[in-house]
Design an enzyme around this catalytic site. Structure first.
Site, PDB file in Angstrom:
ATOM      1  N   TYR A  53       0.671  -1.304  -0.055  1.00  0.00           N
ATOM      2  CA  TYR A  53      -0.027   0.189   0.000  1.00  0.00           C
ATOM      3  C   TYR A  53       1.114   1.349  -0.041  1.00  0.00           C
ATOM      4  CZ  TYR A  53      -4.295  -2.684   1.233  1.00  0.00           C
ATOM      5  OH  TYR A  53      -5.085  -3.830   1.316  1.00  0.00           O
ATOM      6  N   SER A 216     -14.425  -3.495   0.574  1.00  0.00           N
ATOM      7  CA  SER A 216     -15.263  -2.689  -0.255  1.00  0.00           C
ATOM      8  C   SER A 216     -16.706  -2.985   0.132  1.00  0.00           C
ATOM      9  CB  SER A 216     -15.085  -3.402  -1.783  1.00  0.00           C
ATOM     10  OG  SER A 216     -15.648  -2.341  -2.604  1.00  0.00           O
ATOM     11  N   LEU A 218     -18.890  -0.823   0.603  1.00  0.00           N
ATOM     12  CA  LEU A 218     -19.789   0.241   0.179  1.00  0.00           C
ATOM     13  C   LEU A 218     -19.851  -0.042  -1.503  1.00  0.00           C
ATOM     14  CD1 LEU A 218     -19.316   3.473   1.981  1.00  0.00           C
ATOM     15  CD2 LEU A 218     -20.788   1.602   2.350  1.00  0.00           C
ATOM     16  N   GLY A 221     -18.024   2.592  -3.070  1.00  0.00           N
ATOM     17  CA  GLY A 221     -18.807   3.787  -3.095  1.00  0.00           C
ATOM     18  C   GLY A 221     -20.227   4.040  -3.694  1.00  0.00           C
ATOM     19  N   LEU A 222     -20.688   2.925  -4.297  1.00  0.00           N
ATOM     20  CA  LEU A 222     -22.171   2.949  -4.826  1.00  0.00           C
ATOM     21  C   LEU A 222     -23.038   2.885  -3.864  1.00  0.00           C
ATOM     22  CD1 LEU A 222     -21.347   0.647  -8.333  1.00  0.00           C
ATOM     23  CD2 LEU A 222     -21.213   3.250  -7.900  1.00  0.00           C
ATOM     24  N   LEU A 223     -22.822   2.054  -2.776  1.00  0.00           N
ATOM     25  CA  LEU A 223     -23.765   2.154  -1.834  1.00  0.00           C
ATOM     26  C   LEU A 223     -23.934   3.220  -0.727  1.00  0.00           C
ATOM     27  CD1 LEU A 223     -23.284  -1.891  -1.058  1.00  0.00           C
ATOM     28  CD2 LEU A 223     -24.923  -0.581  -2.406  1.00  0.00           C
ATOM     29  N   GLY A 224     -23.032   4.317  -1.103  1.00  0.00           N
ATOM     30  CA  GLY A 224     -22.891   5.362  -0.070  1.00  0.00           C
ATOM     31  C   GLY A 224     -23.643   6.601  -0.549  1.00  0.00           C
TER      32      GLY A 224
END
Length: 326
Positions: A53, A216, A218, A221-224
């Site tokens: 990372y 992941s 979310l 991010g689509l579920l945010g």
């Protein structure tokens, strides 16, 4: 903060896990330190990272290992930071371009662990996770390396990431033959919008006493609350726009459902995962300390049977465990 045991271990970890993938890549060091301090302030003791990372995924200049370096400098400030944290990092991905600088040979595992310890400025890792499946290295060799690191006190527990159900079986059966406890955790992509792990991986983890740590949660991010954010002027890449259009009917129903509940979509998505019996702790990746504190609402949100059924209707899973679900 609520705490639970990952799998069959006696270890106690917070029900939310702090993901550090953005540290050094999208989030600078000062903000990364503020996020980690805020995590301890609210009782989050479970931090997840990886030895690669910091090298990709953002606009800031970085390198493989930068995130561990940032965390190591934060630990070095003292104040009980290292002692309070259950630290999980990973090995597998290439750390260089020379042979044996990647995957899961005993040689690479040992070298990678020692390099992570130097960067993290600690003498042990709580959960050392194999980041991906290595189809070329037998589990006997992997456990040989892990057993030696455990004997030396450099790691305490072993976990996995991105494995299939049958890999969990192979890993734990091989560990049992060596009289080792085996894996205590598995990180997998799991969310309302990505439920294929319910076929075989989750049942295998439950049967072998392996805690599930969803990444992941979310779904990128689509579920945010992505539709509401776009309506408010936020921009999205062409790739994300394509993903949204593919899921638009479900996203519209989902955001409407969350609105009726009076809850943020991100909190509902996390609360749904926390309600799944196999799940230990979803990984959250806050961009700042305020966002981290906002995630705590998911711990208070209790979804009833009717609400869980409504979410299943919007985001149907595979229909249960295999083979019945086929």
């Amino acid at each position: 903060m609520e705490y639970t045991h990952p799998g069959r271990s006696g270890l106690l970890v917070s029900r939310l896990c702090l993901g550090t993938m953005n540290f050094g890549a999208r989030t600078d060091e000062a903000e990364s330190r503020a996020i980690m301090d805020a995590a301890l302030d609210v009782g989050i003791n479970f931090f997840d990272t990886a030895n690669i990372y910091g090298a990709y995924g953002g606009d800031l200049p970085g390198y493989r290992g930068l995130t561990e370096d940032i965390m190591g400098r934060w630990f070095a400030q003292g104040g009980g930071r290292r002692e309070k944290v259950v630290l999980a990092t990973k090995v597998y991905n290439p750390t260089g371009d020379w042979p044996n600088e990647g995957k899961l040979s005993a040689l690479h595992i040992r070298r990678a662990c020692e390099a992570s310890l130097r960067r993290l400025q600690t003498d042990y890792i709580d959960i050392y996770q194999v980041h991906h499946v290595d189809r070329e290295t037998p589990w006997g060799e992997i456990w040989q390396a892990m057993e030696q690191l455990i004997r030396e006190g450099k790691i305490l527990y072993v976990g996995s990431s991105n494995h299939a159900g049958w890999h969990i079986v192979k890993a734990n059966e091989a560990a049992q033959r060596r009289n080792l406890p085996g894996l205590i955790s598995e990180q997998c992509k799991y969310s309302l919008a990505e439920r294929r792990v319910e076929f075989e991986l989750l049942p295998a983890c439950q049967d072998y006493g392996v805690g599930v740590i969803p990444w992941s949660p979310l779904h990128g991010g689509l579920l945010g609350g992505v539709l509401r954010k776009l309506a408010g002027g936020r921009r999205a890449s062409a790739e994300v726009q394509g993903q949204i259009e593919g899921l638009r009917p479900q996203l519209e129903r989902y955001e409407a459902f969350c609105g009726e509940l009076g809850e943020e979509p991100a909190d509902v998505a996390l609360a749904w995962l926390l309600a799944q019996p196999a799940v230990t702790a979803p990984i959250i990746g806050p961009a700042n300390a305020a966002q981290l504190r906002g995630s705590l609402r998911a711990l208070e949100l209790r979804l009833g049977a009717e609400q869980l059924a409504a979410l299943d209707a919007i985001w149907p899973g595979p229909g249960g465990e295999a083979p019945e679900s086929w």
